[in-house]
Scaffold this motif. Structure first.
Motif, short mmCIF file in Angstrom:
data_model
loop_
_atom_site.label_atom_id
_atom_site.label_comp_id
_atom_site.label_asym_id
_atom_site.label_seq_id
_atom_site.Cartn_x
_atom_site.Cartn_y
_atom_site.Cartn_z
N TYR A 167 10.07 6.84 -4.89
CA TYR A 167 10.74 7.32 -3.69
C TYR A 167 10.81 6.24 -2.62
CZ TYR A 167 9.82 11.75 -5.97
OH TYR A 167 9.78 12.76 -6.88
N PRO A 168 11.95 6.11 -1.94
CA PRO A 168 12.05 5.14 -0.84
C PRO A 168 11.29 5.63 0.38
CG PRO A 168 14.07 6.40 -1.03
CD PRO A 168 13.22 6.82 -2.18
N ILE A 169 10.79 4.69 1.17
CA ILE A 169 10.10 5.04 2.41
C ILE A 169 10.52 4.06 3.50
CG2 ILE A 169 8.08 3.66 1.76
CD1 ILE A 169 6.37 5.57 3.43
N THR A 170 10.74 4.59 4.70
CA THR A 170 10.96 3.77 5.89
C THR A 170 9.96 4.25 6.94
OG1 THR A 170 13.31 3.52 5.40
CG2 THR A 170 12.60 3.06 7.66
N GLY A 171 9.05 3.37 7.33
CA GLY A 171 7.95 3.75 8.20
C GLY A 171 8.37 4.05 9.64
N GLU A 172 7.70 5.05 10.22
CA GLU A 172 7.87 5.38 11.64
C GLU A 172 6.54 5.26 12.37
OE1 GLU A 172 9.60 9.23 11.90
OE2 GLU A 172 11.45 8.66 10.83
N GLY B 229 1.53 3.84 -6.06
CA GLY B 229 1.81 2.41 -5.96
C GLY B 229 2.68 2.13 -4.74
N ASN B 230 2.53 0.95 -4.17
CA ASN B 230 3.18 0.58 -2.92
C ASN B 230 3.90 -0.75 -3.10
OD1 ASN B 230 3.86 -0.10 -0.29
ND2 ASN B 230 1.75 -0.62 0.30
N SER B 231 5.25 -0.75 -2.92
CA SER B 231 6.01 -1.99 -3.08
C SER B 231 6.09 -2.80 -1.79
CB SER B 231 7.43 -1.68 -3.57
OG SER B 231 8.23 -1.16 -2.52
N THR B 232 5.67 -2.21 -0.66
CA THR B 232 5.81 -2.93 0.62
C THR B 232 4.68 -3.93 0.82
OG1 THR B 232 4.48 -1.53 2.09
CG2 THR B 232 6.66 -0.72 1.51
N PRO C 235 -3.23 18.96 6.69
CA PRO C 235 -3.70 17.81 5.91
C PRO C 235 -4.92 18.17 5.07
CG PRO C 235 -3.28 17.18 8.19
CD PRO C 235 -3.20 18.67 8.14
N MET C 236 -4.90 17.76 3.81
CA MET C 236 -5.99 18.05 2.89
C MET C 236 -6.74 16.77 2.50
SD MET C 236 -5.56 20.12 -0.70
CE MET C 236 -6.94 20.63 -1.70
N ARG C 237 -5.98 15.67 2.30
CA ARG C 237 -6.63 14.41 1.95
C ARG C 237 -5.66 13.25 2.16
NH1 ARG C 237 -10.79 13.25 -2.98
NH2 ARG C 237 -11.08 11.04 -2.59
N TRP C 238 -6.22 12.11 2.64
CA TRP C 238 -5.44 10.88 2.82
C TRP C 238 -5.75 9.91 1.69
CZ3 TRP C 238 -2.07 9.81 6.88
CH2 TRP C 238 -2.07 10.72 7.94
N PHE C 239 -4.70 9.20 1.25
CA PHE C 239 -4.87 8.17 0.21
C PHE C 239 -4.28 6.86 0.73
CE2 PHE C 239 -4.14 12.23 -1.98
CZ PHE C 239 -5.35 12.37 -2.65
N PRO C 240 -5.11 5.90 1.12
CA PRO C 240 -4.56 4.60 1.53
C PRO C 240 -4.16 3.78 0.30
CG PRO C 240 -6.95 4.56 1.64
CD PRO C 240 -6.58 5.96 1.25
N ILE C 241 -2.99 3.11 0.38
CA ILE C 241 -2.51 2.25 -0.71
C ILE C 241 -2.23 0.87 -0.10
CG2 ILE C 241 -0.91 1.98 -2.62
CD1 ILE C 241 -0.16 4.90 -2.34
N GLY C 242 -2.93 -0.11 -0.56
CA GLY C 242 -2.81 -1.45 -0.01
C GLY C 242 -1.44 -2.08 -0.24
N ALA C 243 -1.20 -3.19 0.48
CA ALA C 243 0.06 -3.91 0.36
C ALA C 243 0.28 -4.34 -1.09
CB ALA C 243 0.06 -5.13 1.27
N ARG C 244 1.44 -3.97 -1.62
CA ARG C 244 1.81 -4.28 -3.01
C ARG C 244 0.66 -3.92 -3.97
NH1 ARG C 244 6.63 -6.62 -2.62
NH2 ARG C 244 7.11 -7.95 -0.84
N GLU D 224 9.35 1.11 -1.43
CA GLU D 224 9.28 2.25 -2.33
C GLU D 224 7.83 2.60 -2.62
OE1 GLU D 224 11.56 0.98 -5.70
OE2 GLU D 224 13.32 2.09 -5.01
N LEU D 225 7.59 3.90 -2.82
CA LEU D 225 6.29 4.39 -3.26
C LEU D 225 6.46 5.01 -4.64
CD1 LEU D 225 4.88 6.16 -0.07
CD2 LEU D 225 4.53 3.81 -0.83
N VAL D 226 5.51 4.72 -5.50
CA VAL D 226 5.43 5.37 -6.81
C VAL D 226 4.30 6.38 -6.72
CG1 VAL D 226 5.16 5.02 -9.27
CG2 VAL D 226 6.16 3.22 -7.87
N LEU D 227 4.62 7.66 -6.91
CA LEU D 227 3.65 8.72 -6.68
C LEU D 227 3.47 9.57 -7.92
CD1 LEU D 227 4.83 9.86 -3.14
CD2 LEU D 227 3.09 8.18 -3.71
N ASP D 228 2.25 10.01 -8.14
CA ASP D 228 1.95 10.86 -9.30
C ASP D 228 0.74 11.72 -8.95
OD1 ASP D 228 1.81 12.02 -11.75
OD2 ASP D 228 1.13 10.24 -12.82
N LEU D 229 0.99 13.00 -8.69
CA LEU D 229 -0.08 13.97 -8.43
C LEU D 229 -0.14 14.90 -9.63
CD1 LEU D 229 -2.19 15.27 -6.50
CD2 LEU D 229 -0.33 16.75 -5.69
#
Length: 827
Positions: free
Chosen positions: A724-729, A759-762, A776-785, A817-822
């Motif tokens: 999925y594409p993402i544009t940060g605010e 996964g994080n492409s930014t 909110p139930m849980r946060w998941f930080p994803i590092g650069a690339r 883009e973010l690659v997500l799988d829950l």
């Protein structure tokens, strides 16, 4: 074939490609030369224009007069493009070239295409896009014997090209590893070191997953990629979403097998990747081939001595037949018909003004789907093709053929298509005509006339010359094969498939000449891409491609997956092989393959009469119960028509680039009809689905495939995943990404989240937020690339009515883009 009187005799010849080997179809071919059903005189309708009247024998003048009258009448009423031509990959190079010229010069129509559009078009489209040139194998077939690893994707040469197996056998004798990717355990797969069985239509996802592993394990040939390719960074980002366990879920190929394939290819001194129709005959066939090309390029295979990427040709002249103008968008030498320079060159050879050349026409199925309609073809000339059996959605195509104002067919036998014609013209067979063919290596070969055809029978080259003369263009056409080949050389000169330096004498002296061969002093080109690719900058093109689900998904009404293909003792639409006594003894009955588990569930025993049903039609087969096919897949051979027409079932959804129909996958239902039957009765006409208007499918959108489960279980996996594409605010402003990332626990059920992976492409840190009922139930930080994988088995149960969503946040202005799988389980 020994020259002389009939009956014909075959004698093995020590030729460099097959080394004297023939398959059962080749050895039995002489039986057909004097077959009692062979056509030796033209046939016309007893009442002109009434196809309900019988076909009766006539002289050539009467038959050709009717063809010319039909052409002139149709063009006078509806315009030049109302007359169409449909050819075949079995025509010689000279015939294919002359057919394209005939359409554009004698008829001035844009409406020409051929059955190779149903065969090699996706492989051709991907090769041109990636390498700048389409030649099935850009290296000699003998390289297969020297390769340490060969990966075959959707290819079964043991049944479809048996003489080629000597090279595979030689490789295995040297301890080479052969890996076969095929939903069926074919004769080829049984000899392989590794056989993987993906769900049909998921080969692209598998290739992307293999490239993901290659990148993650540091197996990419970075120097090769930097020096000889472009576009890798975009592909690297794209395959980040194809991690091994996700690919296993999409394809059914275990992670261990994925890794084994990649490491085998990467560690081999010489490795080859080959694709064929199993990977290509899909609505995303061009992208699928591109995905395997991407893998081969990343490992540095194309152009490397003893290594490379290639595609396995499907018809007798599958390579040459697609080079010289039978395709709707093509001129000789692989020239584009829209290119002004190409038009000027070919027009000069043909002695006409470039403005007289028509533009591109419609592709094969698109032309067939509009037969008899306003703006479509109203009169059709068919050479070397049995489209009533070989086209997808065949019942619809047969109906369209019936809507024509006029149909003429040239063939050896009264095929299912010829039975529908106004005029049937008998044609010379392979042993009775001169010409050339081009094999899968790009080697131009001679076809020598060994026997005279039956009295009164003409070959298609002579037929086209005679028709052109009757239409007022006789001075531009010849019926002599060598004369036409010399003209083909001039027309192809300077094109990608350049035959200018090839002559009959040279072919005889050298046992074939490899194109491109621009002049008589040139040695020919057995190996392509050794120094540069055929692109403007000499570099191969990586292209990012994404997996899309098959156009048709199994559902409650059609719960299984149908795939089609060939069997050893039959060929193409079976017009010839079904008339061979020898081959009928080997494969007398059309047999659909299904797994024992599926047969048991449906109450089907071996050899029972079964009916396969899709949204387009019904067809009947004898049941072959075998564990060589996946439990969720049914295989049907496409060599029969009538009651057992596999292509009455197939999906005509088209690849957007190649216009290849999706022969290899559609949704199907299976039912037992009766016990074993010696003759298979057709389904009741009233049970056949109504023919529906064909509407081209919309562009495919990447999404996970739906796989129906056939056994009851106490829990059901659920997945929210995709790219999925993402544009940060701003990191403090998370928001929803896509409605697909929302899951509602059904009333009366409960669920539990099992894991999250992202996964994080930014180039910046981003956060993904698991939201429950808006909180909110849980946060998941994803590092650069980077990526993250978090087990969630300690999370509490989620009762019915709960709504889960995935939201995301990124620094202001950051895009990617973010690659997500829950992963969840529903109870």
């Amino acid at each position: 074939m020994t020259a002389g009187d009939r009956p014909a005799t075959l004698v093995p010849a020590d030729f460099p490609t097959n080394r004297g080997g023939l398959c059962s179809k080749g050895w039995s071919a002489p039986e057909l030369l004097d077959h009692p059903e062979r056509l030796t005189r033209p046939l016309v309708r007893a009442i002109p224009g009434d196809r309900r009247s019988p076909l009766v024998e006539a002289g050539w003048d009467v038959a050709l007069d009717r063809v010319v009258a039909g052409i002139r009448r149709t063009q006078a009423r509806h315009g030049r493009d109302a007359v169409g031509c449909f050819g075949g990959g079995g025509l010689t190079n000279e015939q294919a070239y002359q057919f394209g010229k005939f359409a554009r010069v004698a008829l001035r129509t844009s409406a020409i295409d051929y059955n190779g559009r149903f065969c090699m078009s996706s492989a051709a489209g991907a090769s041109v896009r990636a390498f700048g040139l389409d030649r099935g194998m850009p290296f000699p077939i003998s390289d297969i014997a020297e390769a340490d690893v060969v990966v075959l994707v959707g290819s079964n040469p043991a049944d479809t090209m048996p003489p080629a197996m000597q090279y595979f056998d030689a490789g295995r004798a040297r301890s080479a590893q052969h890996i076969v990717v095929d939903p069926r355990r074919t004769a080829t797969a049984r000899s392989a070191a590794l056989h993987v069985q993906p769900l049909p239509g998921t080969d692209l996802a598998l290739a992307n997953g293999l490239l993901h592993i290659a990148i993650a394990e540091g197996l990419v040939d970075e120097r090769y990629v930097a020096v000889r390719t472009t576009g890798f960074d975009d592909v690297r980002a794209g395959v980040a979403g194809y991690w091994p366990d996700r690919v296993e879920r999409l394809t059914g190929v275990p992670v261990e097998q994925q890794r084994r394939i990649v490491f085998a290819l990467a560690r081999a001194a010489r490795a080859i990747v080959l694709t064929a129709r199993g990977a290509e005959q899909h609505r995303s066939g061009t992208d699928t081939v591109q995905a395997w090309i991407n893998l081969a390029l990343a490992l540095g295979l194309p152009g490397r001595p003893g290594s490379g990427f290639g595609t396995v040709t499907g018809q007798g002249n599958g390579q040459g037949g697609r080079e010289h103008g039978q395709k709707a968008d093509q001129l000789p030498g692989y020239r584009r018909i829209t290119d002004p320079a190409a038009r000027a060159h070919v027009a000069a050879v043909w002695g006409i003004d470039p403005d007289e050349l028509p533009g591109p026409g419609r592709s094969a199925f698109e032309m067939l789907d509009r037969l008899g309609t306003d703006g479509g073809v109203r009169a059709l000339l068919v050479l070397a093709s049995n489209i009533a059996v070989s086209a997808p959605d065949a019942r619809r195509v047969v109906s369209r053929l019936g809507d024509l104002d006029f149909l003429a067919v040239s063939d050896f036998f009264l095929s299912e298509t010829a039975e529908l014609a106004d005029v049937v013209l008998p044609s010379a067979m392979w042993a009775e005509e001169d010409g050339t063919m081009t094999n899968l290596e790009g080697r131009v070969l001679r076809r020598r006339r060994a026997l005279d055809p039956p009295s009164g029978v003409r070959d298609d080259l002579q037929l086209l010359a005679e028709l052109a003369a009757r239409l007022g263009h006789g001075e531009r056409f010849s019926g002599d094969a060598e004369t036409v080949f010399a003209e083909l050389g001039r027309a192809s000169a300077g094109g990608a498939a350049d035959y200018a330096g090839i002559s009959y004498d040279r072919i005889d002296a050298e046992q074939g000449v490899f194109w491109p061969c621009p002049d008589a002093a040139h040695p020919g080109t057995p190996r392509l891409f050794t120094d540069r690719f055929a692109t403007p900058d000499g570099r191969a093109r990586f292209l990012r491609v994404e997996h899309v689900a098959a156009h048709e998904q199994p559902d409650a009404e059609y719960p299984y997956v149908l795939t089609t293909g060939r069997v050893l003792a039959q060929y193409q639409s079976g017009t010839q092989t079904r008339r061979s006594r020898t081959l009928q003894l080997l494969a007398p009955t059309p047999r659909a393959e299904l797994h024992p588990d599926l047969a048991r569930a449906l109450g089907i025993a071996p050899d029972d009469l079964i009916e396969l049903s899709t949204r387009r039609g019904r067809a009947r087969f004898s049941a072959l119960v075998t564990d060589t096919v996946r439990p969720d897949v049914v295989f049907a051979p496409f060599h029969w028509g009538g009651a057992s027409s596999a292509n009455a079932l197939t999906d005509p959804a088209l690849d957007p680039t190649s216009r290849m129909p999706a022969f290899k996958v559609c949704a199907v239902a299976v039912a037992r009809v009766a016990g074993p039957e010696e003759r298979i009765p057709p389904p009741a006409p009233t049970s056949q689905p109504q023919l529906r208007p064909h509407t081209p499918p919309t562009a495919a959108v990447p999404r996970p495939p739906f796989r129906r489960r056939t056994t009851s279980v106490k829990s059901t996996p659920r997945f929210l995943h995709g790219v999925y594409p993402i544009t940060g605010e701003g990191l403090g402003k998370p928001g929803p990404l896509d409605p697909a990332l929302r899951y509602h626990v059904p009333p009366g059920a409960s669920a539990q989240a099992l894991y999250f992976r992202g996964g994080n492409s930014t180039a910046e840190l981003v956060y993904v937020l698991l939201v429950r009922d808006g909180q909110p139930m849980r946060w998941f930080p994803i590092g650069a690339r980077g990526d993250v994988h978090v087990p969630l088995r300690v999370v509490e149960d989620l009762p019915g009515g709960t709504v889960l969503e995935l939201h995301a946040a990124a620094p202001d202005g950051v895009a990617g883009e973010l690659v997500l799988d829950l992963g969840l389980v529903e109870f």
